[in-house]
Design an enzyme around this catalytic site. Structure first.
Site, mmCIF file in Angstrom:
data_model
loop_
_atom_site.group_PDB
_atom_site.id
_atom_site.type_symbol
_atom_site.label_atom_id
_atom_site.label_comp_id
_atom_site.label_asym_id
_atom_site.label_seq_id
_atom_site.Cartn_x
_atom_site.Cartn_y
_atom_site.Cartn_z
ATOM 1 N N HIS A 165 1.727 -12.159 5.419
ATOM 2 C CA HIS A 165 1.018 -11.998 4.109
ATOM 3 C C HIS A 165 -0.046 -12.941 4.010
ATOM 4 C CE1 HIS A 165 0.385 -10.537 0.225
ATOM 5 N NE2 HIS A 165 0.597 -11.987 -0.266
ATOM 6 N N SER B 107 -4.263 -10.420 -2.370
ATOM 7 C CA SER B 107 -2.907 -10.412 -2.950
ATOM 8 C C SER B 107 -3.256 -9.933 -4.533
ATOM 9 C CB SER B 107 -1.939 -11.424 -2.733
ATOM 10 O OG SER B 107 -0.662 -10.982 -2.897
#
Length: 367
Positions: free
Chosen positions: A327, A193
């Site tokens: 995620h 990320s």
């Protein structure tokens, strides 16, 4: 590491090593609460530069020796990256090589030191995350690949320092921190990320300003830098901001129940989100190192086409792999992901050592 390697090098059977990254981060942050209560107002405002000079090696073992804790999400869709490095150039000549540190440094944590590893992997966490998020990955990879996990300012044992609100600035710090290992053997970069954007900028700096080609760039859970999206989550009020953080389900439930701990994490979270969301990609020469992109199949922050667009940022080989999950698929699949990364790096190392003619080439990484 493959199963046959693991049998030859059994991991230590301790409770901490079996915790998930988010569980470990929560524990480390909780242990730091009493210390933070005892800090005076002046102590909280200590300048980060002074801290770097006075505390080259962290004194607290919590964050440097335990798995990591805040699986908090970051604004992975924020535009990332910046300052296209200046054009290619040879690595500047300098004094004798910097000795490789025996322990941790201000920016680098080594959970399983492996001086005879075949490669080293610099790991950069998500927004709100810390070095210990990669404890399980480190356990899977060692001893073949040694993990150098990056600890950003503003969290755990660095909670007294202000966060860095710029991806390019974080990249500069990471390159400087990794310097001692750059001459010691092959080094690759892995970022999740926010960490993917920082890793990308760090590799750009190495290739285009220093003339050093890392072994590989592994990016996870973040769209390619050229895929821009406007976001401003870091500007929301506390309640709205935390609602967005929880939406990605990266924050451990125990953190959500402990209001004091949650509020302590807010400054680091906002700082990291700001870095991700204000990042501006400036086009420049493509990377030449291999790139491997990893993504959760149900990640709400990035589309598969945006992950595939990483291909446009390198002239080297490219791989795209998806895993079940969202995620934070890494929380549940650390062993699978770690084994895939280990195979990737060890194959690259074997090919490099063999060279195009079957003979070992010159020093690894020179362009």
């Amino acid at each position: 590491m493959r199963d046959d390697e693991r049998e030859a090098h059994p991991a230590h059977d301790d409770t901490e090593a079996r915790k998930t990254g988010t569980e470990a981060e929560v524990d480390a942050d909780r242990r730091s609460v009493p210390a933070r209560r005892a800090e005076t107002a002046d102590g909280r405002r200590r300048n980060a530069r002074t801290v770097r000079h006075l505390h080259g090696v962290p004194g607290q073992p919590d964050a440097s020796s335990t798995p990591d804790a805040t699986g908090t999400p970051d604004s992975s869709d924020a535009p990332d990256s910046s300052g296209a490095p200046s054009g290619p150039g040879p690595r500047p000549a300098g004094p004798a090589r910097t000795p490789v540190p025996h322990g941790d440094t201000l920016w680098i944590r080594r959970f399983h030191p492996s001086p005879d590893s075949r490669a080293r992997l610099v790991c950069l966490p998500h927004a709100g995350g810390s070095a210990s998020y990669f404890h399980r990955i480190s356990d899977v990879l060692q001893p073949s690949v040694e993990v150098l996990a990056v600890q950003y300012p503003g969290r755990q044992d660095r909670s007294h320092e202000p966060g860095v609100e710029s991806v390019p600035e974080l990249a500069e710090h990471v390159v400087s921190a990794a310097e001692p290992w750059l001459d010691a053997g092959p080094v690759a970069f892995f970022g999740h990320s926010l960490g993917a954007g920082v890793a990308f900028e760090a590799v750009r700096l190495l290739e285009h300003r220093r003339g050093i080609r890392p072994m590989s760039l592994v990016v996870s859970g973040r769209r390619a830098p050229s895929k821009v999206r406007q976001e401003a989550v870091h500007r929301l009020d506390d309640d709205a901001f935390l609602a967005e953080v929880r939406r990605l389900r990266g924050m451990d439930e125990r953190v959500g129940r402990e209001e004091e701990l949650l509020r302590l994490l807010l400054p680091a979270l906002r700082s990291d989100y700001k870095a991700a969301e204000t990042y501006v990609y400036r086009p420049g020469p493509k990377l030449s190192c291999p790139v491997m992109a990893l993504s959760g199949a149900d990640d709400p922050t990035v589309r598969l086409a945006e992950m595939a667009a990483w291909r446009r940022h390198t002239t080297g080989p490219f791989w795209l792999r998806t895993y079940p999950g969202g995620h934070y698929y890494l929380n549940d699949l650390a062993r699978d992901v770690g084994n895939d990364i280990a195979d990737h790096l060890l194959v690259l190392r074997a090919r490099r050592d063999a060279g195009p003619t079957g003979r070992p080439p010159g020093p690894y990484g020179a362009l």
